[in-house]
Enzyme design. Structure first.
Site, PDB file in Angstrom:
ATOM      1  N   ASP A  59      14.364  -1.999  -1.110  1.00 29.67           N
ATOM      2  CA  ASP A  59      13.584  -3.203  -0.784  1.00 29.67           C
ATOM      3  C   ASP A  59      14.370  -4.476  -1.102  1.00 29.67           C
ATOM      4  O   ASP A  59      14.298  -5.468  -0.383  1.00 29.67           O
ATOM      5  CB  ASP A  59      12.268  -3.230  -1.578  1.00 29.67           C
ATOM      6  N   GLU A 136      -6.687  -0.031  -5.281  1.00 28.31           N
ATOM      7  CA  GLU A 136      -6.723   1.424  -5.077  1.00 28.31           C
ATOM      8  C   GLU A 136      -5.297   1.965  -5.030  1.00 28.31           C
ATOM      9  O   GLU A 136      -4.348   1.191  -4.894  1.00 28.31           O
ATOM     10  CB  GLU A 136      -7.487   1.736  -3.780  1.00 28.31           C
ATOM     11  N   LYS A 138      -1.739   3.435  -3.927  1.00 28.30           N
ATOM     12  CA  LYS A 138      -0.918   3.441  -2.725  1.00 28.30           C
ATOM     13  C   LYS A 138      -0.454   4.884  -2.574  1.00 28.30           C
ATOM     14  O   LYS A 138       0.460   5.338  -3.258  1.00 28.30           O
ATOM     15  CB  LYS A 138       0.272   2.497  -2.865  1.00 28.30           C
ATOM     16  N   LYS A 321      -6.329  -5.603  -2.628  1.00 28.77           N
ATOM     17  CA  LYS A 321      -6.904  -6.212  -1.426  1.00 28.77           C
ATOM     18  C   LYS A 321      -7.954  -7.248  -1.803  1.00 28.77           C
ATOM     19  O   LYS A 321      -8.788  -6.979  -2.685  1.00 28.77           O
ATOM     20  CB  LYS A 321      -7.582  -5.131  -0.566  1.00 28.77           C
ATOM     21  N   LYS A 345       4.277  -2.039  -6.550  1.00 28.12           N
ATOM     22  CA  LYS A 345       5.086  -0.815  -6.562  1.00 28.12           C
ATOM     23  C   LYS A 345       5.431  -0.421  -7.988  1.00 28.12           C
ATOM     24  O   LYS A 345       5.872  -1.251  -8.788  1.00 28.12           O
ATOM     25  CB  LYS A 345       6.390  -1.053  -5.778  1.00 28.12           C
ATOM     26  N   CYS A 465      30.224  24.331 -41.912  1.00 27.24           N
ATOM     27  CA  CYS A 465      30.474  22.888 -41.938  1.00 27.24           C
ATOM     28  C   CYS A 465      29.244  22.080 -42.351  1.00 27.24           C
ATOM     29  O   CYS A 465      29.325  20.883 -42.544  1.00 27.24           O
ATOM     30  CB  CYS A 465      30.963  22.407 -40.577  1.00 27.24           C
TER      31      CYS A 465
HETATM   32  S1  IVH Z   1      -3.844  -0.805   3.351  1.00 27.36           S
HETATM   33  C1  IVH Z   1      -3.284  -3.723   6.884  1.00 27.36           C
HETATM   34  N1  IVH Z   1      -4.225   0.881   1.437  1.00 27.36           N
HETATM   35  O1  IVH Z   1       1.047   2.017   2.772  1.00 27.36           O
HETATM   36  C2  IVH Z   1      -2.919  -3.009   5.658  1.00 27.36           C
HETATM   37  N2  IVH Z   1      -2.281   1.169   2.768  1.00 27.36           N
HETATM   38  O2  IVH Z   1       0.592  -0.214   4.683  1.00 27.36           O
HETATM   39  C3  IVH Z   1      -3.277  -1.601   5.734  1.00 27.36           C
HETATM   40  N3  IVH Z   1      -0.920   3.111   2.110  1.00 27.36           N
HETATM   41  O3  IVH Z   1       2.018   3.479   5.451  1.00 27.36           O
HETATM   42  C4  IVH Z   1      -2.740  -0.831   4.633  1.00 27.36           C
HETATM   43  N4  IVH Z   1      -2.208   3.778   0.458  1.00 27.36           N
HETATM   44  O4  IVH Z   1      -0.410   4.261   4.980  1.00 27.36           O
HETATM   45  C5  IVH Z   1      -3.406   0.516   2.425  1.00 27.36           C
HETATM   46  N5  IVH Z   1      -4.740   2.305  -0.324  1.00 27.36           N
HETATM   47  C6  IVH Z   1      -3.941   1.947   0.682  1.00 27.36           C
HETATM   48  C7  IVH Z   1      -2.770   2.674   0.990  1.00 27.36           C
HETATM   49  C8  IVH Z   1      -1.954   2.243   2.040  1.00 27.36           C
HETATM   50  C9  IVH Z   1      -1.098   4.020   1.129  1.00 27.36           C
HETATM   51  C10 IVH Z   1       0.236   3.121   3.019  1.00 27.36           C
HETATM   52  C11 IVH Z   1      -0.100   3.016   4.462  1.00 27.36           C
HETATM   53  C12 IVH Z   1       1.150   2.470   5.077  1.00 27.36           C
HETATM   54  C13 IVH Z   1       1.799   1.722   3.947  1.00 27.36           C
HETATM   55  C14 IVH Z   1       1.780   0.236   4.184  1.00 27.36           C
END
Ligand code: IVH
Length: 709
Positions: A59, A136, A138, A321, A345, A465
């Protein structure tokens, strides 16, 4: 595609760009370099499944390129990695258009980034007080987009390039966590698009790989690959077998019968997820939190970063969010991501560094442990500069060499370890690691090391030793030994070097007048230590037995034996038969104890301990414990198959027997546990077919018996 020299060069260049050391004045050159570097890492990650830098590092490079291109739009190239929305679509499945484009998320890495995000939201919306966020996990699997029409699952697709994905409704229908019917009409919704992530639970992933091993198929590199591959299976009958599950995390589109948008039927993201929960979808529950303000978000993200390992699914961060749908609309979108959401992250669990040297440590029973010294590297929040290499086979099986670039992993509480050497980065200057033939700590004389059949470790059989004695002293006073409060390793080392501790009986003969006068010691700490030692003198004899460092005499065997004797020195008269008459005591432990008690030095040491006040008589605790506790594997049958990495076969079996297990020689319906090493074959298959056998990896076995390696 890339030669080793090229790979090494690109890797070195990446490190320079990541650390900002690279001072290239020419912007055009920088952009060209970064494009090449990023393309290389994408190839390693997506094509070869073998990344050599962390997501964070990737990144960083990506952001650098994006920033340069933004400053110099005239230098933007069509084929720059920044111009690619997502991996290409593969053929084989019909391509379908999503109802709303699937964007990616901006990233954050720390509290400061999250606070910056909160500031930005405030600016965009004009809100002055606290903003509520829904947080929530990722999920780290494969994105799935579901469309429901007239309360029925109409279509499912992968993310694809964000605008179009591959249709795979057949596979979605095979997942029991995706309802075929859902009463959206109760909410006035006729057509809905949902986003979610298809995952495989970590334990199901292990099982899937074990099964593939028996079928001679290549193993999945990680749960994500198992999940993304699963979404695109041609034959959906394999889906349930693979254990795929789908979490839904977003309602991205909703219209009523007249085609009018009704997304704001739910005023908040939280409420829409609760509604999806009630409609029968699998949604994040305890892993999701509605936070009143950004500070709660930071705390929740950090708490999950701590406990991610204990979670059943792979997650690589949290998603934050804005909760209010109205506020989300006010924030809007950039061309790449929503402004109302951000990913937090987690710190990388893996990193690359250089293996500089190997030191050899001598343990309390003379086992030699190789320890790699590394160029210090930050890993999941700590700096790692040395890791255990366990034994000689660990080094040879991974072909580790001095000077190698190695991939190091630290997962949760697990001690960091070397996953592999990156041979593609070798330049020929790496030197083989040759395990010593003689005891590395004994400089006065050459004591040849021995490795017994069935054991993984080399030992120094005849220590003169003092290093082993020092280790035995450290163990004797430790929590697992006599548990002498406040008597740590550094005290033992100091007293030992003053010549006050020649064997363990000296622990009970310390001169506290001298200790009081040692630098850093005061009246109080000396008195505390004296009291703690005094208390330990009354310990049960099961503790005493365990603290003697007799090979394989662990907690369980000590308890069993303590229950059978009145005095520790009774063991002088015990023969093999007597030991073997105790259920759960095997011939190896018996032999080690007999050897110990036939050595006069050891007997004299015990007599001195007793003369100095240490209790060697059976106590009430010794009688009681044996009645009420059982070995963790008591009454279980066990079998080992495949190549174990950390233990020799014989050692593994002894450890199991010490916990009360009995060995079987074949897989049958009588077998309780099968421990599987690498390249396990027909036994594993048979056990899986039986379905009644508990199948454990070597690490899971060690964890079960609470042994650290
Ligand atoms: S929200 C418009 N929530 O992360 C934004 N994405 O988006 C929609 N991902 O490959 C994404 N967990 O599949 C959102 N709780 C979560 C998520 C999530 C995993 C993944 C998603 C995408 C990547 C970026």
């Amino acid at each position: 595609m890339y030669s080793n020299t090229e790979q090494r060069h690109l890797f070195e260049q990446s490190k320079h760009y990541i650390s900002n050391e690279k001072k290239v004045a020419d912007v055009q050159q920088q952009i060209a370099d970064l494009i090449k570097i990023i393309q290389f890492h994408e190839w390693k990650y997506y094509v070869k499944n073998d990344p050599i830098i962390s997501d964070y590092e990737y990144d960083t490079l990506f952001k650098k390129l994006e920033a340069l291109e933004a400053q110099h739009p005239e230098l933007l190239q069509k084929t720059s990695p920044t111009q690619r929305v997502s991996p290409d679509l593969a053929d084989g499945f019909p391509t379908v258009k999503h109802l709303t484009p699937m964007l990616s998320l901006a990233n954050s890495y720390n509290a400061e980034d999250l606070n910056g995000f909160d500031e930005q939201i405030r600016k965009l919306t004009g809100v002055e007080g606290d903003i509520a966020y829904c947080v929530e996990p990722k999920f780290d699997g494969g994105t799935i987009v579901l469309i429901y029409e007239n309360d029925e699952l109409y279509r499912a697709a992968t993310r694809g390039n964000g605008t179009e994905g591959e249709e795979m409704t057949h596979n979605a229908k095979a997942m029991r966590s995706i309802p075929l019917n859902a009463a959206f009409s109760e909410h006035g919704i006729y057509k809905a698009e949902l986003r979610g992530e298809t995952l495989i639970r970590k334990d199901n992933f292990e099982k899937a790989n074990q099964k593939r091993a028996t079928q001679g198929k290549t193993l999945f590199a990680n749960p994500r690959n198992a999940a993304t591959g699963g979404l695109r299976l041609k034959d959906s009958s394999e889906v349930p077998e693979r254990g795929l599950e789908t979490f839904v995390y977003q309602l991205s589109y909703a219209t009523n019968k007249d085609g009018r948008e009704v997304l704001n039927h739910f005023p908040t993201h939280h409420e829409s997820i609760e509604a999806l929960d009630r409609l029968g979808f699998k949604v994040p529950t305890i892993e999701r939190k509605l936070c009143k303000n950004i500070q709660e978000v930071v705390d929740f993200c950090k708490a999950w970063e701590e406990k991610r390992e204990g979670y059943d699914y792979e997650i690589d961060g949290m998603v934050v969010k804005v909760n209010s749908i109205d506020l989300q609309e006010e924030c809007g979108y950039t061309s790449h991501h929503p402004r109302w959401a951000i990913a937090y992250k987690f710190k990388a669990k893996q990193a690359t560094t250089r293996l500089l040297n190997v030191e050899y440590q001598v343990g309390k029973i003379g086992s030699i442990t190789p320890v790699a010294k590394l160029e210090p590297v930050a890993l999941a929040g700590v700096t790692v500069s040395s890791v255990s290499l366990h034994n000689e086979d660990f080094i040879t099986s991974r072909d580790l060499r001095f000077g190698d670039t190695v991939l190091v992993e630290r997962a949760g509480d697990v001690i960091p370890y070397i996953v592999k050497a990156m041979d593609e980065l070798r330049d020929g200057s790496e030197k083989p690691i040759i395990f010593p033939k003689f005891c590395p700590s004994n400089t006065k004389e050459q004591v040849e090391l021995v490795r017994e059949e069935g054991e993984a470790v080399w030992r120094c059989p005849n220590c003169t030793c003092g290093v082993q004695m020092l280790q035995r002293l450290i163990f004797h006073v430790s929590k697992d030994g006599m548990d002498i409060d406040g008597f740590g390793k550094s005290f033992v080392e100091r007293f030992y070097h003053h010549g006050w501790l020649n064997d363990i009986s000296d622990v009970y003969n310390l001169d506290f007048d001298k200790i009081r006068n040692l630098e850093g010691f005061g009246e109080k700490s000396a008195q505390n230590l004296k009291n703690a030692i005094g208390k330990a003198k009354q310990n049960s004899i099961q503790k005493v037995l365990k603290s003697l460092s007799i090979h394989h005499l662990g907690k369980r065997a000590s308890q069993l034996i303590a229950g059978e004797i009145e005095h520790v020195l009774d063991l002088k008269d015990w023969d093999e038969e007597r030991f073997l008459s105790i259920k759960e005591i095997g011939p190896v432990v018996a032999k080690n104890i007999i050897d110990y008690f036939s050595n006069t030095t050891n007997i004299e040491q015990l007599q001195r301990m007793e003369a100095r006040g240490v209790n060697l008589h059976q106590t009430e605790a010794d009688k009681k414990k044996v009645l009420i506790t059982d070995g963790i594997l008591s009454g279980k049958t066990i079998l080992f198959t495949g190549t174990l990495q950390k233990l020799g076969r014989k050692e593994a079996l002894q450890l199991a027997e010490a916990e009360g297990a009995k060995k079987l020689s074949a897989v049958s319906s009588n077998l309780d546990i099968l421990v599987v090493g690498e390249k396990a074959g027909s036994k594993l298959k048979k056990a899986q077919d039986l379905g009644t056998v508990q199948i454990l990896s070597e690490d899971a076995f060690l964890k079960l018996i609470e042994k650290e390696f």
